[in-house]
Design an enzyme around this catalytic site. Structure first.
Site, PDB file in Angstrom:
ATOM      1  N   GLU A   1       1.132  -1.204   0.078  1.00 17.29           N
ATOM      2  CA  GLU A   1       0.087   0.035  -0.081  1.00 17.29           C
ATOM      3  C   GLU A   1       0.816   1.334  -0.007  1.00 17.29           C
ATOM      4  O   GLU A   1       2.181   1.144   0.087  1.00 17.29           O
ATOM      5  CB  GLU A   1      -0.787  -0.035   1.241  1.00 17.29           C
ATOM      6  CG  GLU A   1      -2.111  -1.138   1.069  1.00 17.29           C
ATOM      7  CD  GLU A   1      -3.104  -0.940   2.368  1.00 17.29           C
ATOM      8  OE1 GLU A   1      -3.825  -1.320   2.100  1.00 17.29           O
ATOM      9  OE2 GLU A   1      -2.361  -1.237   3.564  1.00 17.29           O
TER      10      GLU A   1
ATOM     11  N   HIS B   1      -8.885   9.428   4.215  1.00 22.02           N
ATOM     12  CA  HIS B   1      -8.318   8.227   3.343  1.00 22.02           C
ATOM     13  C   HIS B   1      -8.847   8.772   1.791  1.00 22.02           C
ATOM     14  O   HIS B   1      -9.990   9.397   1.538  1.00 22.02           O
ATOM     15  CB  HIS B   1      -9.422   7.063   3.468  1.00 22.02           C
ATOM     16  CG  HIS B   1      -8.706   5.900   2.783  1.00 22.02           C
ATOM     17  ND1 HIS B   1      -8.987   5.488   1.435  1.00 22.02           N
ATOM     18  CD2 HIS B   1      -7.985   4.630   3.443  1.00 22.02           C
ATOM     19  CE1 HIS B   1      -8.123   4.672   0.934  1.00 22.02           C
ATOM     20  NE2 HIS B   1      -8.030   3.964   2.398  1.00 22.02           N
TER      21      HIS B   1
ATOM     22  N   ARG C   1      -0.614   8.885   2.371  1.00 19.01           N
ATOM     23  CA  ARG C   1      -2.145   8.981   2.146  1.00 19.01           C
ATOM     24  C   ARG C   1      -2.216  10.565   2.091  1.00 19.01           C
ATOM     25  O   ARG C   1      -3.235  11.117   1.448  1.00 19.01           O
ATOM     26  CB  ARG C   1      -2.698   8.476   3.169  1.00 19.01           C
ATOM     27  CG  ARG C   1      -3.778   7.413   2.673  1.00 19.01           C
ATOM     28  CD  ARG C   1      -4.261   6.880   3.959  1.00 19.01           C
ATOM     29  NE  ARG C   1      -4.304   5.355   3.750  1.00 19.01           N
ATOM     30  CZ  ARG C   1      -4.654   4.521   4.494  1.00 19.01           C
ATOM     31  NH1 ARG C   1      -5.143   4.898   5.583  1.00 19.01           N
ATOM     32  NH2 ARG C   1      -4.500   3.334   4.128  1.00 19.01           N
TER      33      ARG C   1
HETATM   34  C1  SIN Z   1      -5.727   1.553   6.318  1.00 14.97           C
HETATM   35  O1  SIN Z   1      -6.364   2.144   6.642  1.00 14.97           O
HETATM   36  O2  SIN Z   1      -4.677   1.153   6.963  1.00 14.97           O
HETATM   37  C2  SIN Z   1      -6.210   0.503   5.244  1.00 14.97           C
HETATM   38  C3  SIN Z   1      -7.266   0.761   4.530  1.00 14.97           C
HETATM   39  C4  SIN Z   1      -7.465   0.454   3.258  1.00 14.97           C
HETATM   40  O3  SIN Z   1      -7.593  -0.577   3.032  1.00 14.97           O
HETATM   41  O4  SIN Z   1      -6.908   1.418   2.186  1.00 14.97           O
END
Ligand code: SIN
Length: 535
Positions: free
Chosen positions: A113, A239, A285
């Site tokens: 991620e 997010h 993010r």
């Molecule tokens: C997270 O907030 O750490 C994961 C959330 C996502 O699946 O983007």
């Protein structure tokens, strides 16, 4: 009515459940939760839980990624402790019955991620939290020492200072909590030697959020009222990608979608993240959320789009079944169409100040999970570090709580039953819902991704007005869960705004047009800048 146990745990996400399982080996546990046991942010977590696992990965690399994402405000010693405990946390979860996704050769299928330089995220397809919650709830429900109280909403912590009736005593400590049974509408007290707040975050303070309805900042507000310190409240993480659809209630589109090759595009199909960061769609993010905010403001469009068309239909359906099914319900086939997305409030990086063992500065009170500020996230949380922090701190808090429990216990003063005074039934409940709505809109409009001192002041004025009305309501009418949540939301909103006003720089999740650059002098003095309030 009263309940007495060795440990009182408030909240039933990953932190509360795993703490309860650990201490239940040594004593009795009352586990209190506002709705059904699985109505938690953990249950909604899609992406996964980060931990170093592959040969080519190192603890140093995970520490560096976390520090970088946190805009160098995180406490490196705490980050290192959490990262190094990652493999043990994963093993604990597996021992409790959690099944992470595996490849055909049975090895773990690790994903990536934003902000991670290596594949290190354990997941259960795109519903990791649901799998963790399932296993932990099963383990908790089978444990003879744990008694679960669903539909029980904590009202306030009980402190010795309050019970004795003094403003300040040098031996103040937490003795438990008053709790409202929302089915009978009766308030009773839950007394315990150790009280643990694991109530999660406060996304509901904003109009749009990926959080469940229960995320109303209850633990932070209660701890603050009881005199515990709270810090870093200005760092609310948005997010970047919640589904944009009038009926979708901010459904999350996991960052793992970008981790597996998803590209953010404008309405005309052009990719834009290379204009903002060298890591493009996998930038941290805060950078991605601000980029989307800027795109929407510049183009005047209501959303941007996430394109997964580089992946095969089979891959998408297998890897992201929850997202695929949910989008299809809203008429979007993600194997063929781009997903409309907008940012939404997601995770609070600040919270109740705790030490390396999850202890607050009020004796016998612990805080773990999103409600706590441990120093791991700094100014911006690295993706999938929160479930990890939750398990690691639950384990450490359990060790320390057991020690505390075994220490000589000075008998507690007699706790009075809840006194309703001259409170009556409210005949004007619409006031509560209007105030809820007003505060969430003010926070969204004035305390969002891009801030200014003027907008923050405007928000503060509104919050103060609502706070007065809310206090008046609280003292004059019987309490309901809606009123309790409103009272907590107002408190947390005020803490966020006051914290944001006092950080005169832009760093991580806190971006203000009045101070658009990070102030390197402040970064040296980051801990001193952290705000602490005593009640
Ligand atoms: C997270 O907030 O750490 C994961 C959330 C996502 O699946 O983007």
């Amino acid at each position: 009515m009263k309940s007495t146990s060795d440990y009182l745990v408030i909240g039933s996400g990953i932190a509360g459940l795993s703490f309860a399982l650990k201490v239940a080996e040594k004593g009795t546990v009352a586990l209190v939760t506002k709705r059904e046991v699985s109505t938690t942010a953990t249950n909604l977590a899609q992406g996964g839980i980060a931990s170093v696992f592959l040969q080519e990965d190192t603890f140093d690399s995970h520490v560096e990624d976390t520090m970088k994402a946190g805009a160098w405000l995180a406490d490196e010693s705490v980050v290192r402790m959490v990262v190094e405990n990652g493999p043990k946390a994963i093993q604990d979860l597996i021992d409790w019955g959690v099944e992470f996704s595996r490849r055909a050769d049975n090895s773990f299928d690790l994903t990536k991620e934003g902000g991670h330089s290596k594949r290190r995220i354990f997941h259960a397809k795109d519903a990791t939290g649901r799998e963790i919650e399932r296993a932990l709830v099963e383990a908790v429900s089978q444990h003879p020492n744990i008694r679960l109280y669903e539909q029980h909403c904590a009202v306030d912590l009980i402190t010795e200072a309050k019970v004795i009736g003094k403003k300040k005593t040098d031996s103040n400590r937490c003795l438990g909590a008053y709790v409202l049974d929302t089915r009978t509408e009766k308030i009773s007290y839950f007394q315990a030697r150790v009280t643990v707040l694991a109530t999660g975050g406060c996304g509901k303070v904003y109009l749009y959020t990926t959080n469940p309805d229960t995320a109303t900042g209850d633990g932070i507000a209660m701890a603050y009222r009881a005199g515990a310190s709270v810090m870093n409240m200005e760092f609310m993480q948005f997010h970047p990608t919640a589904l944009y659809h009038p009926h979708a209630k901010s459904f999350l589109i996991s960052e793992a979608v970008r981790g597996e090759g998803g590209i953010l595009r404008r309405g005309d199909g052009t990719a834009f993240m290379s204009d903002y960061h060298e890591l493009k769609d996998l930038a941290p993010r805060d950078v991605v959320a601000r980029a989307i905010d800027n795109e929407m403001k510049t183009t005047g469009e209501d959303c941007v789009f996430l394109d997964l068309s580089s992946k095969s239909t089979d891959f998408i359906k297998d890897r992201f079944p929850t997202i695929y099914e949910n989008c299809l319900k809203f008429g979007i086939d993600i194997t063929r169409e781009m997903i409309p997305v907008v940012p939404a409030a997601h995770y609070l990086c600040g919270g109740i100040k705790v030490d390396l063992w999850g202890e607050t500065d009020l004796a016998n009170l612990f805080a773990i999970g999103e409600v706590a500020c441990t120093g791991v996230h700094g100014a911006n949380r690295l993706a999938s570090n929160s479930l990890l922090e939750g398990v690691v701190f639950a384990d450490r808090a359990a060790q320390r709580a057991i020690e505390r429990h075994e220490q000589v216990w000075k008998p507690a003063p007699k706790i009075q039953s809840w006194d309703t005074g001259s409170a009556t039934d409210s005949n004007d409940e619409v006031v509560v819902s209007h105030n809820w709505d007003e505060i969430r809109r003010a926070m969204w409009n004035y305390v969002g991704i891009v801030r200014s001192s003027k907008r923050l002041e405007r928000a503060l004025r509104r919050i103060k007005m609502i706070k007065e009305e809310c206090d008046d309501y609280y003292w004059n009418f019987f309490v309901t869960s809606d009123l309790l949540e409103l009272r907590n939301i107002v408190t947390v909103a005020e803490l966020i705004v006051r914290s944001a006003l006092s950080r005169q720089e832009s760093r991580g999740l806190h971006y203000t047009v009045d101070y658009p650059e990070p102030d390197e002098c402040l970064s040296q003095q980051a801990t001193r800048l952290n705000i602490q309030y005593g009640g």
